[in-house]
Design an enzyme around this catalytic site. Structure first.
Site, PDB file in Angstrom:
ATOM      1  N   GLY A 189       0.830  -1.212   0.000  1.00 60.45           N
ATOM      2  CA  GLY A 189       0.000   0.000   0.000  1.00 60.45           C
ATOM      3  C   GLY A 189       0.858   1.253   0.000  1.00 60.45           C
ATOM      4  N   LYS A 214      -3.877  -3.148  16.269  1.00 52.32           N
ATOM      5  CA  LYS A 214      -3.559  -2.436  15.021  1.00 52.32           C
ATOM      6  C   LYS A 214      -4.170  -1.029  15.024  1.00 52.32           C
ATOM      7  CE  LYS A 214      -1.864  -2.607  10.846  1.00 52.32           C
ATOM      8  NZ  LYS A 214      -0.439  -2.698  10.601  1.00 52.32           N
ATOM      9  N   LYS A 251       6.200  -9.728   6.099  1.00 53.85           N
ATOM     10  CA  LYS A 251       6.591 -10.266   4.781  1.00 53.85           C
ATOM     11  C   LYS A 251       7.395 -11.552   4.954  1.00 53.85           C
ATOM     12  CE  LYS A 251       6.960  -5.712   2.767  1.00 53.85           C
ATOM     13  NZ  LYS A 251       5.502  -5.575   2.582  1.00 53.85           N
TER      14      LYS A 251
HETATM   15  P1  ADP Z   1       4.436  -2.365   2.283  1.00 52.59           P
HETATM   16  O1  ADP Z   1       3.428  -1.293   2.085  1.00 52.59           O
HETATM   17  O2  ADP Z   1       5.147  -2.720   1.025  1.00 52.59           O
HETATM   18  O3  ADP Z   1       3.921  -3.558   3.031  1.00 52.59           O
HETATM   19  P2  ADP Z   1       6.010  -1.768   4.673  1.00 52.59           P
HETATM   20  O4  ADP Z   1       6.268  -0.370   5.111  1.00 52.59           O
HETATM   21  O5  ADP Z   1       5.030  -2.568   5.459  1.00 52.59           O
HETATM   22  O6  ADP Z   1       5.602  -1.667   3.134  1.00 52.59           O
HETATM   23  O7  ADP Z   1       7.379  -2.595   4.635  1.00 52.59           O
HETATM   24  C1  ADP Z   1       8.478  -2.163   3.865  1.00 52.59           C
HETATM   25  C2  ADP Z   1       9.421  -1.298   4.716  1.00 52.59           C
HETATM   26  O8  ADP Z   1      10.060  -2.094   5.709  1.00 52.59           O
HETATM   27  C3  ADP Z   1      10.585  -0.686   3.978  1.00 52.59           C
HETATM   28  O9  ADP Z   1      10.221   0.528   3.387  1.00 52.59           O
HETATM   29  C4  ADP Z   1      11.623  -0.469   5.076  1.00 52.59           C
HETATM   30  O10 ADP Z   1      11.572   0.863   5.514  1.00 52.59           O
HETATM   31  C5  ADP Z   1      11.135  -1.337   6.221  1.00 52.59           C
HETATM   32  N1  ADP Z   1      12.110  -2.290   6.768  1.00 52.59           N
HETATM   33  C6  ADP Z   1      12.196  -2.604   8.072  1.00 52.59           C
HETATM   34  N2  ADP Z   1      13.140  -3.534   8.289  1.00 52.59           N
HETATM   35  C7  ADP Z   1      13.670  -3.854   7.083  1.00 52.59           C
HETATM   36  C8  ADP Z   1      14.665  -4.776   6.650  1.00 52.59           C
HETATM   37  N3  ADP Z   1      15.311  -5.576   7.513  1.00 52.59           N
HETATM   38  N4  ADP Z   1      14.944  -4.838   5.335  1.00 52.59           N
HETATM   39  C9  ADP Z   1      14.310  -4.036   4.468  1.00 52.59           C
HETATM   40  N5  ADP Z   1      13.344  -3.147   4.810  1.00 52.59           N
HETATM   41  C10 ADP Z   1      13.007  -3.050   6.110  1.00 52.59           C
HETATM   42 MG    MG Z   2       3.321  -3.649   5.049  1.00 48.29          MG
END
Ligand code: ADP
Ligand code: MG
Length: 312
Positions: free
Chosen positions: A9, A127, A274
């Site tokens: 998102g 959440k 993820k």
């Molecule tokens: P999405 O909307 O794609 O789910 P999120 O914000 O939930 O995005 O997750 C992606 C983010 O996770 C990245 O932008 C980064 O800032 C963060 N992040 C935290 N830990 C890590 C990590 N170990 N490796 C890469 N990204 C990370």
């Molecule tokens: Mg996310």
């Protein structure tokens, strides 16, 4: 291959953006290009997506219109984001396929995801969703609307809702049929509209949010997909995130990734879900998971040396 592509998102409304139409059409383009590359290569694609910033904006609108409009529910707002974001993806993928003379049809499906009322998440809503309130307003909504509210890291008070685990996808048969017929399907948006199944077999929406990465892993398992591609705003999952010793994770096994997870490299709420979703899918027969950004997505599906590639 059958591939579930989970679009973040945050890659559709980026950090610092207001989410104007121009910004959203521009942001979705790189994802549409990647999906079209995968369609051209002959893959069958279910596109799932997150909805954090989008549903947040709808809840803010609802709050500001509360003197004129009836109060609606979170499951309904989630369904709205499936339509809105689905439209952006469906339209831009359709146009991108057309531009390249690729025969392809794209369809968005409102998708309900069943959760279990016995899930421990219901006794502990964690959440945060929607706008920030003063403590006084928050406590009033807690009384009048039966909300769970809490202070959110020094920024103000917010509503909190449960985030139960997804257990079934109501429309999975329809998704399978559409993929079989060659459609690119946009579904399970925002992790799905959370519903519970009653003893008489009917489904009813509830106010909760389902993690989109976990819902995508469930979809991938139920579809017997070979691959899951987690598309986000970084090219790799990394070790020591944000520190000087930060380093990209390239090709890795599920066991190594599980160890990094337990060592705290992947925080809850961003990279953590993820990696959990990846491990769950690989444990249940998935062949490979890639974590990368839209620019590297199609190449990463082809080549395990691109992005983060996790195998069983
Ligand atoms: P999405 O909307 O794609 O789910 P999120 O914000 O939930 O995005 O997750 C992606 C983010 O996770 C990245 O932008 C980064 O800032 C963060 N992040 C935290 N830990 C890590 C990590 N170990 N490796 C890469 N990204 C990370
Ligand atoms: Mg996310």
């Amino acid at each position: 291959m059958r591939i579930v592509v989970a679009v973040g998102g945050n890659s559709l409304i980026r950090a610092g953006q207001r989410g104007t139409m121009a910004e959203q059409w521009k942001n979705v383009l790189s994802t549409a290009v990647a999906i079209s590359d995968l369609v051209r290569a002959g893959h069958r694609i279910l596109v799932t997506h997150g909805n954090g910033p989008q549903v947040g904006n709808l809840l803010l609108m609802a709050e500001n219109a509360k003197d004129f409009l009836p109060e609606l529910r979170l499951d309904y707002w989630g369904a709205n984001t499936q339509g809105g974001i689905g439209y952006l993806l469906q339209s831009s993928v359709t146009n991108e396929l057309h531009r390249r003379d690729i025969d392809g049809r794209v369809i968005t499906l409102a998708t309900m995801v069943a959760v279990n009322l016995e899930d421990p998440a219901f006794s502990n809503p964690t959440k945060p969703v929607g706008p920030f309130f003063s403590e006084e307003d928050a406590q009033r909504y807690a009384r009048d609307r039966d909300w769970c509210v809490a202070e959110d890291s020094g920024r103000g008070w917010r509503r909190r809702v449960p985030s139960p685990r997804p257990v079934d996808i109501v429309e999975i048969g329809a998704i399978r049929d559409l993929l079989e017929r060659g459609y690119v399907v946009v579904g399970v948006g925002g992790g799905g509209i959370p519903v519970v199944r009653r003893a008489d077999g009917t489904y009813h929406g509830i106010e909760a949010v389902i993690d989109k990465d976990l819902a995508s892993a469930l979809a991938a398992r139920l579809l017997d997909a070979e691959m899951m591609a987690l598309s986000t705003d970084v090219s790799h999952a990394v070790l020591h995130y944000g520190r000087t010793e930060q380093r990209d994770i390239g090709q890795v096994t599920a066991a190594e990734m599980a160890r990094y997870l337990s060592e705290g490299h992947f925080p809850p709420g961003s990279m953590g879900p993820k990696v959990e979703a990846a491990l769950e899918f690989l444990k249940n027969g998935g062949k490979r998971v890639v974590i990368t950004d839209p620019a590297h997505l199609a190449a990463a599906v082809d080549d395990p040396r691109v992005g983060t590639s996790i195998t069983p």
